[in-house]
Design a protein around this motif. Structure first.
Motif, PDB file in Angstrom:
ATOM      1  N   ASP A  24       0.858  -1.184   0.000  1.00 62.60           N
ATOM      2  CA  ASP A  24       0.000   0.000   0.000  1.00 62.60           C
ATOM      3  C   ASP A  24       0.894   1.234   0.000  1.00 62.60           C
ATOM      4  OD1 ASP A  24      -1.555   2.274   1.082  1.00 62.60           O
ATOM      5  OD2 ASP A  24      -3.134   0.790   1.383  1.00 62.60           O
ATOM      6  N   ASP A  25       0.731   2.099  -1.004  1.00 63.40           N
ATOM      7  CA  ASP A  25       1.595   3.282  -1.124  1.00 63.40           C
ATOM      8  C   ASP A  25       1.478   4.231   0.053  1.00 63.40           C
ATOM      9  OD1 ASP A  25       2.501   2.358  -3.547  1.00 63.40           O
ATOM     10  OD2 ASP A  25       1.064   3.533  -4.739  1.00 63.40           O
ATOM     11  N   LEU A 112      -6.164  -3.573   5.228  1.00 66.00           N
ATOM     12  CA  LEU A 112      -5.646  -2.277   4.787  1.00 66.00           C
ATOM     13  C   LEU A 112      -6.616  -1.161   5.161  1.00 66.00           C
ATOM     14  CD1 LEU A 112      -4.278  -3.208   1.241  1.00 66.00           C
ATOM     15  CD2 LEU A 112      -2.967  -2.906   3.351  1.00 66.00           C
ATOM     16  N   HIS A 116      -5.994   2.189   7.691  1.00 69.87           N
ATOM     17  CA  HIS A 116      -6.296   3.565   7.285  1.00 69.87           C
ATOM     18  C   HIS A 116      -7.306   4.209   8.232  1.00 69.87           C
ATOM     19  CE1 HIS A 116      -4.111   4.192   3.526  1.00 69.87           C
ATOM     20  NE2 HIS A 116      -4.383   2.935   3.174  1.00 69.87           N
TER      21      HIS A 116
END
Length: 216
Positions: A24-25, A112, A116
């Motif tokens: 994940d960037d 993910l 976040h």
């Protein structure tokens, strides 16, 4: 960039999570720990935004580690990793300050998303498991329910509406949609709710709401 700590005594689990998160960037795995004590030491030495913490670990388990992590001067958000056969430990982890928990077989995209959300100040409770665990291991006695209702009396009617939806695991955006409010307004309400109830995060506020049998 979200800086993540992974704490799990299983090297393969650490490797798998690290590969997922590094893909994940917006995330960077900055530390990995094989036990709870090492996790606390690493979080003290590095700036950590979110810690993924296994429940059962040597030297210091995930529950004790969560309490220590949340007591740091700049505490990271904590997501507890568990399996269904460890349900009895989950409430203790949430009460220690965890921002939520995930099952280890959770879909990678949801892991993910959880990182976040917690990094942004929200909570992530596995939808079905959350209700099952809290309902089973956090049944309120009369005294506890009375005390919880007394604390909820500090809230305005609108704050109670927000809390009721928060207790269902809804995000600020979800709550804003349900109550036809701006997301920034919901965020302000949540901040006041945490202060009024004298709790450290959304999960503890949700548990208090459940003690008081608050419904939307």
């Amino acid at each position: 960039m979200i800086r993540v700590l992974i704490a799990d005594d299983d090297a393969l689990v650490r490797l798998g999570l690290a590969d997922l998160l590094d893909g994940d960037d917006g995330m960077e795995v900055v530390a990995q720990a094989a036990d709870g004590l090492e996790a606390v030491e690493l979080a003290t030495a590095h700036r950590i935004d979110v810690a993924l913490v296994d429940v059962r670990m040597p030297r210091m388990d995930g529950i004790a580690a969560t309490a220590r992590l949340r007591a740091l001067p700049h505490p990271p958000g904590v997501i507890t990793l568990t399996t269904f056969d460890l349900d009895e430990y989950v409430y203790s982890a949430l009460a220690a300050g965890a921002d939520g928990f995930l099952l280890k077989d959770t879909d990678p995209a949801e892991i993910l998303r959880a990182v976040h959300l917690v990094a942004a100040g929200s909570a992530m409770l596995h939808p079905s498991a959350a209700r099952r665990v809290i309902d089973r291991y956090h049944r309120s006695g009369r005294d506890r329910a009375t005390a919880a209702r007394s604390r909820l009396d500090r809230l305005t009617p609108r704050e109670r509406d927000v809390l009721a939806l928060l207790a269902q695991g809804l995000t600020n955006a979800d709550i804003a949609g349900r109550l036809h409010m701006r997301e920034s307004t919901v965020k302000a309400h949540v901040s006041r709710i945490l202060t009024a109830l004298d709790v450290t995060n959304r999960v503890q506020a949700a548990l208090l709401a459940r003690d008081a049998d608050l419904t939307p």
